[in-house]
Design a protein around this motif. Structure first.
Motif, PDB file in Angstrom:
ATOM      1  N   SER A 141       0.826  -1.218   0.000  1.00 39.61           N
ATOM      2  CA  SER A 141       0.000   0.000   0.000  1.00 39.61           C
ATOM      3  C   SER A 141       0.857   1.263   0.000  1.00 39.61           C
ATOM      4  CB  SER A 141      -0.951  -0.001   1.202  1.00 39.61           C
ATOM      5  OG  SER A 141      -0.238   0.036   2.429  1.00 39.61           O
ATOM      6  N   VAL A 142       1.951   1.258   0.741  1.00 43.56           N
ATOM      7  CA  VAL A 142       2.846   2.419   0.739  1.00 43.56           C
ATOM      8  C   VAL A 142       3.504   2.564  -0.634  1.00 43.56           C
ATOM      9  CG1 VAL A 142       4.959   3.403   1.711  1.00 43.56           C
ATOM     10  CG2 VAL A 142       3.242   2.401   3.221  1.00 43.56           C
ATOM     11  N   ILE A 145       1.133   4.340  -2.856  1.00 43.59           N
ATOM     12  CA  ILE A 145       1.099   5.783  -2.603  1.00 43.59           C
ATOM     13  C   ILE A 145       2.287   6.470  -3.266  1.00 43.59           C
ATOM     14  CG2 ILE A 145       1.226   7.563  -0.825  1.00 43.59           C
ATOM     15  CD1 ILE A 145      -0.115   5.557   1.096  1.00 43.59           C
ATOM     16  N   THR A 184      -3.184   6.156  -5.882  1.00 43.94           N
ATOM     17  CA  THR A 184      -2.798   6.853  -4.652  1.00 43.94           C
ATOM     18  C   THR A 184      -3.886   6.740  -3.592  1.00 43.94           C
ATOM     19  OG1 THR A 184      -1.547   8.449  -5.981  1.00 43.94           O
ATOM     20  CG2 THR A 184      -2.001   9.041  -3.699  1.00 43.94           C
ATOM     21  N   ILE A 188      -3.704   4.848   0.088  1.00 43.05           N
ATOM     22  CA  ILE A 188      -3.926   5.521   1.364  1.00 43.05           C
ATOM     23  C   ILE A 188      -4.968   4.784   2.192  1.00 43.05           C
ATOM     24  CG2 ILE A 188      -4.855   7.626   2.413  1.00 43.05           C
ATOM     25  CD1 ILE A 188      -3.632   9.168   0.047  1.00 43.05           C
ATOM     26  N   THR A 191      -3.591   1.474   3.485  1.00 50.37           N
ATOM     27  CA  THR A 191      -2.635   1.663   4.577  1.00 50.37           C
ATOM     28  C   THR A 191      -3.363   1.845   5.904  1.00 50.37           C
ATOM     29  OG1 THR A 191      -1.009   2.679   3.085  1.00 50.37           O
ATOM     30  CG2 THR A 191      -0.749   3.114   5.438  1.00 50.37           C
TER      31      THR A 191
END
Length: 263
Positions: A141-142, A145, A184, A188, A191
């Motif tokens: 997930s990061v 982003i 993105t 987010i 996360t």
């Protein structure tokens, strides 16, 4: 031993004659309101490669203009080594380090994934006190982003490159503009483990289309393209890394949907 700095650039001495052995001649701007960054980098690079720098500083703008006219060069800094003019910082870097600005490289993706992995580990250890499946989820997930932000940094360049291979974008151009926002946003939400019912399907959709597009372009059509995954200005080749990125996103989205359904 040549002087390291001078109050005024010496334009009377032939730089080609002065630049012998391990002595380099460097002309750069050090004006009252502008200390040239490229000149500073050129000086540092020369010293790091063992050169003594005959550092000829321009203190006033007319000196710069006269120098450009005298040597018929468009910019400063200008460097001479081994009796010949090399050019500016970019030319010097290429000569001394072999750097090729047009060469394809995986470095941008490697650095991005390394930062994402470090962030995932920090989140896991800091909040959970251990490394678990959440660590892998946070890593993905990061990464989403960071990848999305790279695309949004120059969305026009990204869309131009993306349209070279994405199957859906080639049929509906607005999708190329929507993609980085979805990537993105889904990253987010994933996360924070929020709105899984929205984030997971969105991620699964764009990742599935992306994987199919990369597979077709690289493994079926045998096209040699640059990947838009880290933005439009990157020289990352389209291939296995791009496919793996989409497959990881698909895998995480599927796991989150299963967990949502199972409860």
């Amino acid at each position: 031993m040549p002087k390291d700095t001078r109050d005024v650039a010496d334009v009377t001495t032939d730089p080609g004659t002065a630049a012998t052995g391990k002595t380099a001649v460097l002309y750069r701007m050090a004006l009252p309101n502008h200390l040239c960054p490229a000149g500073q980098k050129a000086r540092w690079l020369l010293k790091s490669k063992g050169y003594d720098v005959d550092d000829r500083l321009f203190r006033e703008r007319p000196e710069v203009d006269a120098f450009k006219e005298e040597f018929d060069v468009p910019t400063t800094p200008q460097v001479w080594i081994e009796g010949e003019r090399v050019g500016g910082y970019d030319a010097l870097r290429q000569k001394l380090t072999g750097h090729d600005p047009d060469a394809t490289t995986y470095k941008p993706v490697i650095y991005l994934f390394a930062v994402a992995a470090a962030t995932a580990l920090a989140l896991s250890i800091g909040f959970l006190g251990t490394i678990s499946w959440h660590t892998l989820g946070w890593f993905i997930s990061v990464s989403m982003i960071l990848l999305g932000m790279q695309k949004l940094r120059d969305i026009e360049s990204f869309t131009t490159m993306f349209l070279n291979y994405d199957l859906l974008a080639r049929k509906w151009v607005p999708y190329a503009y929507v993609y980085p926002w979805v990537e993105t946003g889904a990253g987010i939400l994933m996360t924070g483990m929020l709105l899984t019912w929205l984030a997971a399907p969105a991620a699964l959709f764009i990742a599935t289309v992306g994987a199919a597009s990369v597979f077709k372009a690289v493994y079926i059509d045998k096209r040699e393209l640059k990947c838009a995954c880290v933005g439009g200005g990157a020289n990352v080749p389209l291939g296995f890394v791009s496919l793996a990125e989409n497959l990881m996103m698909m895998g995480m989205a599927i796991v989150m949907l299963v967990r949502l359904i199972v409860g």
